[in-house]
Write an enzyme that holds these catalytic residues in place. Structure first.
Site, PDB file in Angstrom:
ATOM      1  N   TYR A 166       0.837  -1.207   0.000  1.00 45.30           N
ATOM      2  CA  TYR A 166       0.000   0.000   0.000  1.00 45.30           C
ATOM      3  C   TYR A 166       0.871   1.256   0.000  1.00 45.30           C
ATOM      4  O   TYR A 166       0.652   2.188  -0.786  1.00 45.30           O
ATOM      5  CB  TYR A 166      -0.917   0.005   1.214  1.00 45.30           C
ATOM      6  N   LYS A 179       1.194   4.415  -2.768  1.00 43.31           N
ATOM      7  CA  LYS A 179       1.005   5.819  -2.440  1.00 43.31           C
ATOM      8  C   LYS A 179       2.248   6.648  -2.756  1.00 43.31           C
ATOM      9  O   LYS A 179       2.150   7.822  -3.124  1.00 43.31           O
ATOM     10  CB  LYS A 179       0.621   5.962  -0.971  1.00 43.31           C
ATOM     11  N   THR A 187     -13.470   6.460   6.583  1.00 37.93           N
ATOM     12  CA  THR A 187     -14.150   5.825   5.459  1.00 37.93           C
ATOM     13  C   THR A 187     -14.125   4.315   5.704  1.00 37.93           C
ATOM     14  O   THR A 187     -13.546   3.844   6.682  1.00 37.93           O
ATOM     15  CB  THR A 187     -13.446   6.140   4.130  1.00 37.93           C
TER      16      THR A 187
END
Length: 212
Positions: free
Chosen positions: A74, A78, A111
């Site tokens: 991840y 990014k 989220t």
């Protein structure tokens, strides 16, 4: 985000790298001719301050085929976003196009991303821990989007800049501010290599950058 076991996109790419970087790279390349016809257009790429967790792109195992680690995959995706912001800015300037390439990150925003990623593949413990941390420490999603909106609309934004929440640690805050990319994001040689690899993998070239 942080998918426990290596998964791939429909095209066969590691899912986090393919979704978070390659898809956006390809979309931007395809939209660039339309953006070039509208002076003052902007490309806002959403990164994360987790991009600072890796020191560079692992080109020898870009797809995590030899060793897959969820958070590193991840973070690398990014970092690829951050490098794309800066490399696209350099190429836009060189081509003389009136388009801004800007980066933003939402801080720690509440989220479902924090839960759905770790839960993929049947892992529940990490998902529950992330869900608890989100409830305790994250800011509302509406606040998380403010730096992105600022990057897209504010009058005093320049190409290559990066915006995040204005609160402590860039984790939360109602007022976006300009923040810094990592040193690795500024590695121009690595960014150029990532660009070439991304063109090869997606089959998308940015012809509008060389049309003039």
């Amino acid at each position: 985000m942080a998918i426990p076991h290596r998964e791939t996109t429909a095209q066969g790419y590691e899912r986090q790298f393919g979704t978070n970087h390659l898809g956006h790279f390809a979309l931007t390349g395809r939209l660039l001719p339309a953006l070039a016809r509208r002076p003052g257009s902007r490309v806002v790429t959403v990164s994360s301050n987790r991009h600072k967790g890796v020191n560079g792109i692992d080109f020898d195992d870009l797809q995590g085929e030899r060793r897959y680690r969820p958070w590193q995959a991840y973070d690398q995706s990014k970092l690829a976003n951050a490098m794309f912001v800066l490399e696209l800015d350099r190429r836009l300037r060189a081509a003389g196009l009136d388009i801004l390439s800007v980066g933003a990150h939402p801080g720690f925003a509440a989220t479902k991303l924090q839960v759905t990623g770790p839960r993929s593949g049947g892992t529940g413990l990490v998902a529950r821990a992330m869900g608890l941390a989100t409830r305790l420490f994250a800011q509302p999603a509406g606040d998380g989007v403010l730096p992105v909106l600022y990057a897209a609309t504010a009058a005093n934004v320049h190409g290559g800049e990066y915006f995040g929440p204005g609160g402590p640690g860039e984790m939360r805050g109602h007022h976006p501010k300009q923040v810094s990319f990592s040193r690795a994001a500024h590695d121009e040689a690595a960014a150029a290599r990532l660009w070439a690899v991304s063109e090869e993998l997606t089959g998308v070239t940015f012809e509008a950058l060389t049309a003039r």
